[in-house]
Design an enzyme around this catalytic site. Structure first.
Site, PDB file in Angstrom:
ATOM      1  N   GLY A 551       0.827  -1.197   0.000  1.00 40.10           N
ATOM      2  CA  GLY A 551       0.000   0.000   0.000  1.00 40.10           C
ATOM      3  C   GLY A 551       0.854   1.237   0.000  1.00 40.10           C
ATOM      4  O   GLY A 551       2.082   1.170   0.060  1.00 40.10           O
ATOM      5  N   GLN A 552       0.196   2.323  -0.067  1.00 38.33           N
ATOM      6  CA  GLN A 552       0.899   3.590  -0.134  1.00 38.33           C
ATOM      7  C   GLN A 552       0.185   4.568   0.763  1.00 38.33           C
ATOM      8  O   GLN A 552      -1.028   4.653   0.752  1.00 38.33           O
ATOM      9  CB  GLN A 552       0.871   4.096  -1.570  1.00 38.33           C
ATOM     10  CG  GLN A 552       1.574   5.389  -1.760  1.00 38.33           C
ATOM     11  CD  GLN A 552       2.092   5.528  -3.177  1.00 38.33           C
ATOM     12  OE1 GLN A 552       1.707   4.762  -4.055  1.00 38.33           O
ATOM     13  NE2 GLN A 552       2.964   6.471  -3.394  1.00 38.33           N
ATOM     14  N   GLY A 553       0.977   5.245   1.565  1.00 32.78           N
ATOM     15  CA  GLY A 553       0.350   6.212   2.454  1.00 32.78           C
ATOM     16  C   GLY A 553       1.043   7.544   2.305  1.00 32.78           C
ATOM     17  O   GLY A 553       1.958   7.681   1.502  1.00 32.78           O
ATOM     18  N   GLY A 554       0.598   8.480   3.082  1.00 26.92           N
ATOM     19  CA  GLY A 554       1.181   9.801   2.996  1.00 26.92           C
ATOM     20  C   GLY A 554       2.662   9.801   3.323  1.00 26.92           C
ATOM     21  O   GLY A 554       3.409  10.660   2.891  1.00 26.92           O
ATOM     22  N   PHE A 555       3.089   8.840   4.090  1.00 23.03           N
ATOM     23  CA  PHE A 555       4.475   8.854   4.528  1.00 23.03           C
ATOM     24  C   PHE A 555       5.374   8.036   3.609  1.00 23.03           C
ATOM     25  O   PHE A 555       6.564   7.982   3.785  1.00 23.03           O
ATOM     26  CB  PHE A 555       4.585   8.303   5.942  1.00 23.03           C
ATOM     27  CG  PHE A 555       3.865   9.159   6.937  1.00 23.03           C
ATOM     28  CD1 PHE A 555       4.218  10.484   7.097  1.00 23.03           C
ATOM     29  CD2 PHE A 555       2.847   8.649   7.709  1.00 23.03           C
ATOM     30  CE1 PHE A 555       3.571  11.287   8.005  1.00 23.03           C
ATOM     31  CE2 PHE A 555       2.184   9.456   8.623  1.00 23.03           C
ATOM     32  CZ  PHE A 555       2.551  10.774   8.773  1.00 23.03           C
ATOM     33  N   GLY A 556       4.803   7.319   2.676  1.00 22.91           N
ATOM     34  CA  GLY A 556       5.628   6.520   1.772  1.00 22.91           C
ATOM     35  C   GLY A 556       4.934   5.218   1.429  1.00 22.91           C
ATOM     36  O   GLY A 556       3.762   5.015   1.736  1.00 22.91           O
ATOM     37  N   VAL A 558       4.570   0.941   1.404  1.00 19.71           N
ATOM     38  CA  VAL A 558       4.805  -0.200   2.281  1.00 19.71           C
ATOM     39  C   VAL A 558       4.944  -1.456   1.432  1.00 19.71           C
ATOM     40  O   VAL A 558       4.145  -1.699   0.526  1.00 19.71           O
ATOM     41  CB  VAL A 558       3.635  -0.379   3.265  1.00 19.71           C
ATOM     42  CG1 VAL A 558       3.974  -1.476   4.270  1.00 19.71           C
ATOM     43  CG2 VAL A 558       3.336   0.913   3.976  1.00 19.71           C
ATOM     44  N   LYS A 572       8.375  -0.062   5.487  1.00 25.70           N
ATOM     45  CA  LYS A 572       7.818   1.238   5.112  1.00 25.70           C
ATOM     46  C   LYS A 572       8.954   2.093   4.588  1.00 25.70           C
ATOM     47  O   LYS A 572       9.889   2.431   5.305  1.00 25.70           O
ATOM     48  CB  LYS A 572       7.162   1.888   6.333  1.00 25.70           C
ATOM     49  CG  LYS A 572       6.652   3.273   6.027  1.00 25.70           C
ATOM     50  CD  LYS A 572       5.631   3.736   7.042  1.00 25.70           C
ATOM     51  CE  LYS A 572       4.335   3.010   6.879  1.00 25.70           C
ATOM     52  NZ  LYS A 572       3.140   3.817   7.070  1.00 25.70           N
ATOM     53  N   ASP A 669      -3.317  10.274  13.217  1.00 28.93           N
ATOM     54  CA  ASP A 669      -3.868   9.776  11.954  1.00 28.93           C
ATOM     55  C   ASP A 669      -4.452   8.383  12.167  1.00 28.93           C
ATOM     56  O   ASP A 669      -4.147   7.452  11.437  1.00 28.93           O
ATOM     57  CB  ASP A 669      -2.774   9.770  10.890  1.00 28.93           C
ATOM     58  CG  ASP A 669      -3.366   9.688   9.484  1.00 28.93           C
ATOM     59  OD1 ASP A 669      -2.591   9.475   8.537  1.00 28.93           O
ATOM     60  OD2 ASP A 669      -4.598   9.796   9.345  1.00 28.93           O
TER      61      ASP A 669
END
Ligand SMILES: *[C@@H]1O[C@H](CO)[C@@H](O)[C@H](O)[C@H]1NC(C)=O
Ligand SMILES: *[C@@H]1O[C@H](CO)[C@@H](O)[C@H](O)[C@H]1NC(C)=O
Ligand SMILES: *[C@@H]1O[C@H](CO)[C@@H](O)[C@H](O)[C@H]1NC(C)=O
Ligand SMILES: *[C@@H]1O[C@H](CO)[C@@H](O)[C@H](O)[C@H]1NC(C)=O
Ligand SMILES: *[C@@H]1O[C@H](CO)[C@@H](O)[C@H](O)[C@H]1NC(C)=O
Ligand SMILES: *[C@@H]1O[C@H](CO)[C@@H](O)[C@H](O)[C@H]1NC(C)=O
Ligand SMILES: *[C@@H]1O[C@H](CO)[C@@H](O)[C@H](O)[C@H]1NC(C)=O
Ligand SMILES: *[C@@H]1O[C@H](CO)[C@@H](O)[C@H](O)[C@H]1NC(C)=O
Ligand SMILES: *[C@@H]1O[C@H](CO)[C@@H](O)[C@H](O)[C@H]1NC(C)=O
Length: 862
Positions: A551-556, A558, A572, A669
């Site tokens: 997946g992809q989140g605001g922080f980078g 995974v 991550k 978050d």
């Protein structure tokens, strides 16, 4: 002059000008000088230092292309500029700027153009207009941080002083306000941005009309906050303000001057009042122990601080829900807007006045209304004031002008009463004119005489019924907070205490920086934190292949990975602009690695190579909660006992972060995709501490991203960026309702009550049909009591007002006990059209919408 010099001489002249500059500035001030005379000058790299070694003056740059002359604290490593001279016209070439005393004793900053000698372009000048030329003018940086020009022989009289032309900072003993004889108005104006000292959009200005008070204005000269008038002890709108032995406040209001200033007696206490580039007033205090500025006070602080939040005759009270209420005898002018929580139209009289029989209703604990058009008489007492007000038919309210010493003087308002608010503690009394019948309806006790004997029952009673026990708790909390504020000023012996307390204060600001917590016991370096090397991680994740991407989140991004030992990991890979140095990153990771709890995802180590930063976690078999909960084909594996277990697990994990861990982490978050499920479907909170790694400022500055996710953000955070454990509680509440219902909460911004999950659940709850919230896919075997308890807890957590929401320890208690009594939830936070009044605070609105916009964008990116 540069223009007429023949081209052929050009280079020679340049050389000469170098030589000239070199010569003129060579009587170079030894670094300790605090004075220059008319034959000396100051160039880049040279500074003046006040004789107490506190302030330093010189040229500085924040971006290496614009140079400013400014004053800063010499010994504070984090350069803090308290004054800037040429804020509008920066020097573009650092090697050609010079400060000197020019004609008429004026301080000037010149940029010596290429090839010229002394008559370069004038960037800034002090514009002294006095007739006589001074004989031997000198410029001196005083111990107070005041740069003055005076006759060398005259220590007392200043030809010019920087204190008369503040930038964004009010230093001790500086005056904020008017010299009524010369018309000089001293006020502070924000920088354009953190790195741009030019004039920004916000200013804090004293208005001497009526009963003087200070207004925070935006770039369009719109008022966004006011201090309230000085009531003899403090500003009426700053109830926590109190003079102490270390710091006292002065307000002078006479024929010659109207100003506010403060004085710090303990010379080691460094305090400043600024208006920052985003329109907040901040009082910062330097904490030597931690080498950081501590936010001591700020404003505007809450919804009720927003100018005219509740319109004419409306009273704002943060402890009431909704916050706006009409003064007794008034009703909302626009009931529909009022129902939508937009109080800006205010209230209108129910019964018109007839002047002769009207009475006065006492209001206790108030911030006095906008007093620009008020009438002040310092000699009357309150009784005379009442008589005067009663006689003048246009008088709408009155109060004491000076509440110290049981009250003296008289203020009368003759127009609409604007921007009033009610305080639990620290407010003052005022009396509002009402028709006799309204007074009678109120209980007929509203004469001045009676009100002195016993506190005004109506307003106080109304509020306390509404907020019940919570109010008591809040009062205690406020008292405690005030005590704390007071003792923060309690001198150097309490430095350690100050540090700890100011950290508590900062809880509201962001995740606590607890570097000093390392000191006592374990050295963080001793904690073994496995450092994975880049190749191992790359190998484990198939070179970060798309297939391994979880997946992809605001922080980078995974990635899933498998170590040689057969251990499954999740990696991550942080986006590169975390803006954090490697040592800081390591420290934060070590700290996060020490947070261990069965309901937190375990951090196994990290990888730092070149500009890559990665975090290695244990892998969670069932991935994230949202991938199961919101997938119709999978959600049935989450039967009720499992869901209940997940809810309780998240609550315990969050409680640990908030209260039990030594570092007190606010997640910021929390949402379904950040809850991972292990093989047994036990919940584990992930991404905690990310806010630490992406420090708040960096997040704002580098990625223009606001932490948090649309739909989970507490209203006070989404609207105002105010942040506390209670905003996490809000997100938790949303999560609980999602888990129970199996539905996503749609963003509360554009939706009305009915459309989002919170509104839906709340509506069913009020109709006593709460069981309808439950997701049908949980099957038939569930305990209705547990379900209802979860819904109630969920609703309590998403209440509009942060103060009403329970803390996590109570949540855990309520979830765990069948007998615990729970309060009835109040309405949830929807953020319905708050202050949609475009006329009053439009620029502020724009800002909060920008924030929202950015946030929404980020969500789509996920
Ligand atoms: C200025 O100060 C310098 C060094 O202190 C001194 O030599 C010079 O005479 C002074 N100039 C005037 C005009 O006082
Ligand atoms: C800056 O000023 C110096 C001295 O006047 C000059 O030599 C240099 O070329 C200037 N630099 C720029 C970029 O103008
Ligand atoms: C001095 O006057 C000029 C021209 O009126 C103006 O541009 C400048 O801002 C003034 N400087 C100060 C420090 O007020
Ligand atoms: C308020 O009253 C006190 C006591 O009478 C007096 O000392 C003080 O100067 C007054 N303050 C103002 C601002 O008038
Ligand atoms: C503030 O404190 C200073 C020094 O202790 C004192 O001189 C001054 O009068 C005080 N001002 C007020 C308003 O109390
Ligand atoms: C301005 O001050 C407020 C309140 O302390 C703070 O939340 C905000 O981040 C500050 N803005 C800047 C640019 O520092
Ligand atoms: C609003 O004020 C009235 C009295 O003016 C009081 O009776 C009522 O309870 C208040 N409402 C709330 C929600 O505080
Ligand atoms: C009532 O007060 C207003 C405002 O101070 C004043 O202009 C007006 O003259 C007063 N009227 C009487 C009758 O005193
Ligand atoms: C206050 O009390 C006095 C005597 O007790 C009375 O004469 C006066 O009328 C009262 N004032 C009001 C406003 O009721």
């Amino acid at each position: 002059m540069g223009g007429i010099i023949p081209i052929s001489l050009h280079s020679l002249t340049t050389l000469l000008s170098f030589f000239f500059l070199f010569l003129t500035s060579f009587p170079a001030k030894s670094s300790s000088a605090d004075t220059i005379n008319s034959s000396e000058s100051l160039t880049t790299g040279q500074t003046l230092v006040s004789s107490n070694d506190v302030f330093q003056l010189g040229f500085f740059t924040l971006d290496n292309s614009n140079w400013f002359l400014g004053i800063w604290y010499k010994n504070i490593p984090d350069k803090t500029y308290v004054w800037v001279a040429n804020r509008e016209r920066p020097l573009k070439n650092s090697s050609s700027g010079v400060l000197r005393i020019g004609v008429g004793g004026n301080l000037v900053i010149q940029e010596d153009g290429e090839g010229s000698t002394s008559a370069g372009s004038l960037l800034w000048s002090t514009n002294r207009t006095a007739a006589a030329n001074p004989i031997n003018p000198v410029a001196k940086l005083l111990n107070s941080g005041n740069l003055v020009v005076r006759e060398a022989s005259d220590e007392q009289n200043f030809l010019w002083q920087s204190f008369d032309f503040p930038t964004d900072t009010l230093l001790p003993d500086m005056k904020l306000g008017w010299d009524l004889n010369s018309g000089l108005n001293r006020y502070i104006t924000s920088w354009k941005s953190k790195t741009d000292p030019s004039t920004g959009g916000y200013s804090f200005k004293l208005n001497f009309h009526g009963f003087p008070e200070v207004f925070l204005e935006n770039g369009q000269h719109m008022r966004i906050y006011r201090s309230g008038p000085w009531n003899g002890l403090r500003f009426s709108g700053v109830p926590e303000m109190k003079s102490t032995a270390d710091m006292n406040f002065t307000f002078i209001f006479d024929q010659n001057e109207v100003y506010y200033s403060y004085h710090v007696s303990d010379s080691s206490l460094i305090s400043r009042l600024t208006v920052n580039s985003t329109g907040s007033l901040q009082r910062m205090t330097w904490i030597e122990d931690s080498k950081s500025w501590s936010l001591f006070w700020y404003a505007p602080k809450d919804q009720c601080d927003d100018y005219r939040e509740c319109g004419p005759y409306g009273i704002c009270d943060t402890n009431a829900s909704p916050v706006c209420n009409c003064t007794w005898g008034f009703k909302p002018k626009n009931q529909q807007a009022w129902n939508l929580r937009d109080g800006s139209d205010g209230c209108v009289r129910q019964t018109s006045l007839d002047c002769s029989t009207d009475g006065f209703l006492p209001l206790k604990g108030m911030k006095l209304p906008d007093s620009t058009n008020a009438y002040v008489d310092k000699t009357m007492n309150l009784k005379e004031c009442q008589q005067a007000c009663a006689k003048n038919c246009s008088c709408t309210a009155f109060s004491s002008a000076n509440i110290s010493d049981r009250g003296t003087g008289c203020v009368m308002w003759t127009d609409e009463l604007l921007d009033m608010r009610h305080y639990v503690e620290g407010g003052q009394d005022m009396y509002v004119r009402l028709a006799a019948s309204d007074i009678a309806a109120y209980g007929g006790i509203a004469s001045l005489n009676d009100s002195k004997k016993s506190p005004a029952p109506a307003l106080v009673a109304g509020v306390s019924v509404a907020s019940g026990v919570l109010l008591l708790g809040l009062t205690a909390c406020l008292i405690w907070k005030r005590k704390r504020l007071q003792s923060m000023l309690g001198g150097k012996t309490q430095q350690r205490g100050i540090q700890e307390r100011s950290q508590d204060l900062l809880m509201n600001e962001a995740v606590i920086t607890s570097k000093r917590e390392y000191s006592g016991e374990t050295n963080p370096d001793e904690l073994d934190l496995p450092l994975f090397d880049f190749n191992t991680v790359a190998q484990a994740t198939n070179n970060f292949s798309e297939k391994n991407k979880l997946g992809q989140g605001g922080f980078g991004c995974v990635y899933k990975g498998m170590l040689d030992e057969g251990l499954a990991i999740a990696v991550k890979r942080l986006s590169k602009n975390s803006g954090q140095g490697i040592e800081e990153f390591k420290n934060e990771v070590r700290l996060i690695a020490r947070l261990q709890h069965i309901n937190l995802v375990r951090l196994l180590g990290c990888c730092i190579e070149m500009d890559e930063k990665m975090l290695v976690y244990e892998f969670m078999e069932h991935k994230s909660l949202d991938s199961v909960l919101f997938d119709k084909s999978k959600s049935s594996i989450l039967n009720w006992p499992r869901r209940f277990n997940i809810i309780c697990g998240i609550a315990r994990g969050l409680l640990y972060l908030h209260q039990d861990s030594r570092f007190r982490i606010i997640h910021r978050d929390l949402k379904a995709s950040n809850i991972l499920l292990d093989g047994e479907l036990n919940p584990k909170i992930s991404d905690f501490g990310m806010a630490r790694i992406f420090g708040r400022d960096q997040v704002d500055a580098n990625t223009r991203r606001v932490v948090g996710t649309y739909g989970y953000m507490a209203p006070e955070y989404a609207m105002d960026g105010l942040f506390s454990v209670k905003s996490d509680v809000f997100s938790f509440g949303v999560l609980v309702l999602e888990i129970v219902s199996g539905k996503k909460n749609r963003g509360f911004y554009y939706a009305n009550n009915e459309l989002n999950l919170l509104g839906h659940a709340w509506k069913l709850w009020k109709e006593r049909k709460a069981m309808e919230v439950l997701d049908p896919s949980v099957g038939v075997s569930y305990s209705s009591q547990e379900v209802l308890r979860c819904i109630q807890v969920g609703l309590l957590c998403v209440q509009e007002h942060a103060e009403d929401r329970p803390i996590m320890s109570n949540v855990v208690l309520m979830l765990g006990s069948e007998t615990a009594t729970m309060p009835q939830p109040k309405n949830p936070g929807f953020c319905l059209g708050r202050n949609v009044d475009t006329s009053s605070s439009s620029s502020k609105q724009d800002e909060s919408f920008t924030v929202n916009h950015v946030t929404v964008t980020m969500l789509r990116g996920r």
